[in-house]
Design an enzyme around this catalytic site. Structure first.
Site, mmCIF file in Angstrom:
data_model
loop_
_atom_site.group_PDB
_atom_site.id
_atom_site.type_symbol
_atom_site.label_atom_id
_atom_site.label_comp_id
_atom_site.label_asym_id
_atom_site.label_seq_id
_atom_site.Cartn_x
_atom_site.Cartn_y
_atom_site.Cartn_z
ATOM 1 C CB SER A 1 -0.346 16.686 -3.008
ATOM 2 O OG SER A 1 0.603 15.564 -2.923
ATOM 3 C CD GLU B 1 6.831 20.199 1.084
ATOM 4 O OE1 GLU B 1 6.429 19.242 0.979
ATOM 5 O OE2 GLU B 1 7.663 20.757 1.188
ATOM 6 C CG ASP C 1 16.430 18.385 9.843
ATOM 7 O OD1 ASP C 1 16.900 17.179 10.344
ATOM 8 O OD2 ASP C 1 16.271 18.398 8.784
ATOM 9 C CG PHE D 1 17.595 22.414 -1.262
ATOM 10 C CD1 PHE D 1 17.825 23.322 -0.279
ATOM 11 C CD2 PHE D 1 16.340 22.781 -2.117
ATOM 12 C CE1 PHE D 1 16.949 24.458 -0.220
ATOM 13 C CE2 PHE D 1 15.768 23.565 -1.779
ATOM 14 C CZ PHE D 1 15.959 24.740 -1.099
ATOM 15 C CG HIS E 1 4.036 16.146 -2.141
ATOM 16 N ND1 HIS E 1 3.053 16.441 -1.478
ATOM 17 C CD2 HIS E 1 5.347 16.557 -1.634
ATOM 18 C CE1 HIS E 1 3.278 17.590 -0.659
ATOM 19 N NE2 HIS E 1 4.636 17.722 -0.553
HETATM 20 P P1 FAD Z 1 12.499 10.300 11.368
HETATM 21 O O1 FAD Z 1 11.351 9.295 10.629
HETATM 22 O O2 FAD Z 1 12.057 10.095 12.886
HETATM 23 O O3 FAD Z 1 13.883 9.815 10.965
HETATM 24 C C1 FAD Z 1 14.929 10.674 11.278
HETATM 25 C C2 FAD Z 1 16.368 9.820 11.457
HETATM 26 O O4 FAD Z 1 15.994 9.167 12.621
HETATM 27 C C3 FAD Z 1 16.585 8.749 10.398
HETATM 28 O O5 FAD Z 1 17.798 8.499 10.026
HETATM 29 C C4 FAD Z 1 16.043 7.429 11.275
HETATM 30 O O6 FAD Z 1 16.441 6.195 10.384
HETATM 31 C C5 FAD Z 1 16.407 7.815 12.381
HETATM 32 N N1 FAD Z 1 15.332 6.926 13.307
HETATM 33 C C6 FAD Z 1 14.132 6.800 13.251
HETATM 34 N N2 FAD Z 1 13.533 6.363 14.511
HETATM 35 C C7 FAD Z 1 14.798 5.899 15.083
HETATM 36 C C8 FAD Z 1 14.916 5.154 16.538
HETATM 37 N N3 FAD Z 1 13.590 4.545 17.127
HETATM 38 N N4 FAD Z 1 16.198 4.985 16.643
HETATM 39 C C9 FAD Z 1 17.350 5.294 16.085
HETATM 40 N N5 FAD Z 1 16.930 6.136 15.002
HETATM 41 C C10 FAD Z 1 15.777 6.443 14.528
HETATM 42 N N6 FAD Z 1 11.628 19.634 7.858
HETATM 43 C C11 FAD Z 1 11.041 20.453 8.444
HETATM 44 O O7 FAD Z 1 11.781 20.960 9.675
HETATM 45 N N7 FAD Z 1 10.097 21.072 8.251
HETATM 46 C C12 FAD Z 1 9.200 20.735 7.055
HETATM 47 O O8 FAD Z 1 8.101 21.033 6.820
HETATM 48 C C13 FAD Z 1 9.493 19.503 6.480
HETATM 49 N N8 FAD Z 1 8.799 18.995 5.644
HETATM 50 C C14 FAD Z 1 9.505 17.633 4.886
HETATM 51 C C15 FAD Z 1 8.622 17.023 4.010
HETATM 52 C C16 FAD Z 1 9.031 15.871 3.354
HETATM 53 C C17 FAD Z 1 7.752 15.243 2.312
HETATM 54 C C18 FAD Z 1 10.195 15.123 3.567
HETATM 55 C C19 FAD Z 1 10.718 14.127 2.873
HETATM 56 C C20 FAD Z 1 11.015 15.903 4.491
HETATM 57 C C21 FAD Z 1 10.655 17.255 5.102
HETATM 58 N N9 FAD Z 1 11.283 17.717 6.202
HETATM 59 C C22 FAD Z 1 10.845 19.129 6.795
HETATM 60 C C23 FAD Z 1 12.630 17.189 6.627
HETATM 61 C C24 FAD Z 1 12.735 16.263 7.614
HETATM 62 O O9 FAD Z 1 12.049 16.851 8.840
HETATM 63 C C25 FAD Z 1 14.244 15.818 8.071
HETATM 64 O O10 FAD Z 1 14.711 15.098 6.753
HETATM 65 C C26 FAD Z 1 14.403 15.132 9.141
HETATM 66 O O11 FAD Z 1 15.935 15.207 9.406
HETATM 67 C C27 FAD Z 1 13.736 13.789 9.308
HETATM 68 O O12 FAD Z 1 12.332 13.991 9.622
HETATM 69 P P2 FAD Z 1 11.550 12.512 9.579
HETATM 70 O O13 FAD Z 1 10.194 12.786 10.047
HETATM 71 O O14 FAD Z 1 11.857 11.824 8.525
HETATM 72 O O15 FAD Z 1 12.489 11.727 10.880
#
Ligand code: FAD
Length: 279
Positions: free
Chosen positions: A8, A10, A101, A209, A259
């Site tokens: 895939s 991106e 973020d 990054f 990916h």
């Molecule tokens: P989560 O899974 O919610 O985790 C974030 C943090 O919170 C982690 O440290 C986790 O341990 C902690 N956490 C989760 N649940 C809880 C809870 N219940 N209580 C306490 N702590 C908790 N960012 C963008 O803005 N746009 C994009 O298009 C984008 N694409 C991405 C694509 C990929 C493949 C990846 C790997 C990252 C991407 N990101 C993107 C970055 C991502 O948004 C950031 O890494 C963000 O900081 C975390 O997102 P997440 O979905 O992993 O969050």
């Protein structure tokens, strides 16, 4: 690469017409890799909502299955529901669900949902099984996690909330990926975890990054890249060698696919692809 392993790609939404033309050229070239789907990033705080949707349509017009990224931070449930409905109308079947973020200074608790697991739960409640949901995984641990164990627990929460598969943050150490997959399997969870592959073209950008996302650049790589100075051709050649070796190792050891973070640039991803033994 076996017939079960999928590629895939991106892309990010282009900022202007020139960037859009470059994106279309790159995407057309990269279609030679027969990607299972392409994904399109989404800016924090919903700032590029229309950019993501426009780019998804552009990719659909090129004949690709396109998966928009959707982040929940800073958004209300009503806005998210509206976005999901509009994607469904476009015939989108896959979404990359993220927390996202916020730009610094905007406060960490903006919006109604605070974690990606809540977004996954929301998507399932709102759209049922319509979407295949991808979530993010962090073999080297998310930089804000309180511990590696807590980060794994939170990853499992996303799966339990309804994620179908995962894409990892990029990494340069395959052992971190294998260890992560093993720990997930030990919890009885068997969803596909696809390694995210970051090409190397520019050392200072990569270092920036990596500082932000917690991906470790091994010392030997940092030293080699530093030695190249401004010699872009050598950085690119070194990067292609290192990343194609990493990709090959991952495929050989059974990763479900790759990916590629293409950075909207066909050349490096094609270069890595050409160095892979495709079985
Ligand atoms: P989560 O899974 O919610 O985790 C974030 C943090 O919170 C982690 O440290 C986790 O341990 C902690 N956490 C989760 N649940 C809880 C809870 N219940 N209580 C306490 N702590 C908790 N960012 C963008 O803005 N746009 C994009 O298009 C984008 N694409 C991405 C694509 C990929 C493949 C990846 C790997 C990252 C991407 N990101 C993107 C970055 C991502 O948004 C950031 O890494 C963000 O900081 C975390 O997102 P997440 O979905 O992993 O969050």
């Amino acid at each position: 690469m076996s017939s079960k392993q999928a590629i895939s790609l991106e892309f990010f939404p282009p900022r202007d017409i020139a960037a859009q033309e470059k994106l279309v050229r790159s995407a057309k070239q990269l279609l030679a890799l027969h990607p299972a789907y392409v994904s399109v990033t989404f800016g924090a705080g919903g700032s590029t909502r229309s950019g993501t949707a426009d780019t998804v349509r552009l990719m659909q017009n090129l004949g690709c299955d396109a998966a928009p990224h959707l982040s929940c931070i800073g958004a209300t449930r009503a806005v998210l529901a509206d976005i999901l409905d509009s994607y469904r109308q476009l015939g989108i079947k896959r979404i990359v669900a993220l927390r996202g973020d916020l730009p610094s200074g905007m406060g960490g608790d903006a919006g109604e949902l605070h974690y990606a697991s809540q977004l996954v739960e929301f998507i399932r409640r709102h759209s049922g099984d319509w979407f295949h949901i991808e979530v993010a995984a962090y073999p080297e641990v998310h930089p804000q996690a309180s511990s590696a164990a807590a980060d794994l627990d939170h990853f499992i929460e996303k799966v339990k909330a309804g994620a179908d598969s995962a894409i990892t943050q990029y990494f340069f150490n395959a052992d971190a990926y294998h260890d992560f997959v093993e720990r997930v399997r030990a919890r009885g969870v068997d969803l596909p975890i696809v390694p995210g592959i970051m090409p190397i073209t520019n050392y200072s950008q990569l270092a920036r990054f990596s500082n932000m996302c917690g991906a470790e650049i091994p010392r030997w790589m940092r030293l080699r890249l530093t030695d190249f100075g401004d010699d872009k051709a050598s950085i690119k050649a070194f990067g292609m060698d290192v990343i194609s070796r990493l990709s090959q190792d991952l495929l050989d050891s059974g990763a479900p696919g790759l990916h590629f973070y293409t950075l909207n640039n066909a050349e490096v991803t094609m270069g890595i692809w050409k160095q892979l033994r495709l079985g």
